[in-house]
Motif scaffolding. Sequence first.
Motif, PDB file in Angstrom:
ATOM      1  N   VAL A  82       0.845  -1.198   0.000  1.00  9.35           N
ATOM      2  CA  VAL A  82       0.000   0.000   0.000  1.00  9.35           C
ATOM      3  C   VAL A  82       0.877   1.243   0.000  1.00  9.35           C
ATOM      4  O   VAL A  82       2.035   1.202   0.415  1.00  9.35           O
ATOM      5  N   ILE A  88      -5.167   3.676   5.322  1.00  4.65           N
ATOM      6  CA  ILE A  88      -5.872   2.403   5.200  1.00  4.65           C
ATOM      7  C   ILE A  88      -6.198   1.841   6.575  1.00  4.65           C
ATOM      8  O   ILE A  88      -7.293   1.323   6.796  1.00  4.65           O
ATOM      9  N   LEU A 125      -0.501  -5.464   5.712  1.00  5.13           N
ATOM     10  CA  LEU A 125      -0.373  -4.250   4.895  1.00  5.13           C
ATOM     11  C   LEU A 125       1.072  -3.812   5.009  1.00  5.13           C
ATOM     12  O   LEU A 125       1.582  -3.616   6.118  1.00  5.13           O
ATOM     13  N   GLU A 127       3.846  -1.018   3.703  1.00  6.95           N
ATOM     14  CA  GLU A 127       3.948   0.287   3.033  1.00  6.95           C
ATOM     15  C   GLU A 127       5.045   0.296   1.979  1.00  6.95           C
ATOM     16  O   GLU A 127       6.139  -0.188   2.221  1.00  6.95           O
TER      17      GLU A 127
END
Length: 128
Positions: A82, A88, A125, A127
């Motif tokens: 992401v 998020i 998730l 980054e």
Amino acid sequence: MKTNGFHHVAIICSDYAKSKHFYVNILGFEVIQETFRAARRSYKLDLKVGDNDAIELFSFPDPPARPSRPEACGLRHLAFEVNDLEAIVTDLSAQGIAVEPIRLDDLTGKRFTFFQDPDGLPLELYER
């Protein structure tokens, strides 16, 4: 063996409607195709994750549970790259999804966190 990358990741869920809602409405993955296979009493939902990435979400009658924790052998987690981790996490939390605190990867210096799908599958998730 030379590969071009991953074609798809297949996930078997226990509650098709709940998992479809999670992956489509909460995570925002686009439906490519949904198929009901009457002979198997099974749905197959193809989801677009990234430009060249896909998830196949399957339903089967009474699938057996798969051990996940602590660190069971097999698939450890599924990670999504992401751009804005905090945005998020905020969005998922607002939708009632429990998200672990953001951590820093000691090896890469990148930020990441974990949450779970409706069946407890660990999702990460990471980054960019």
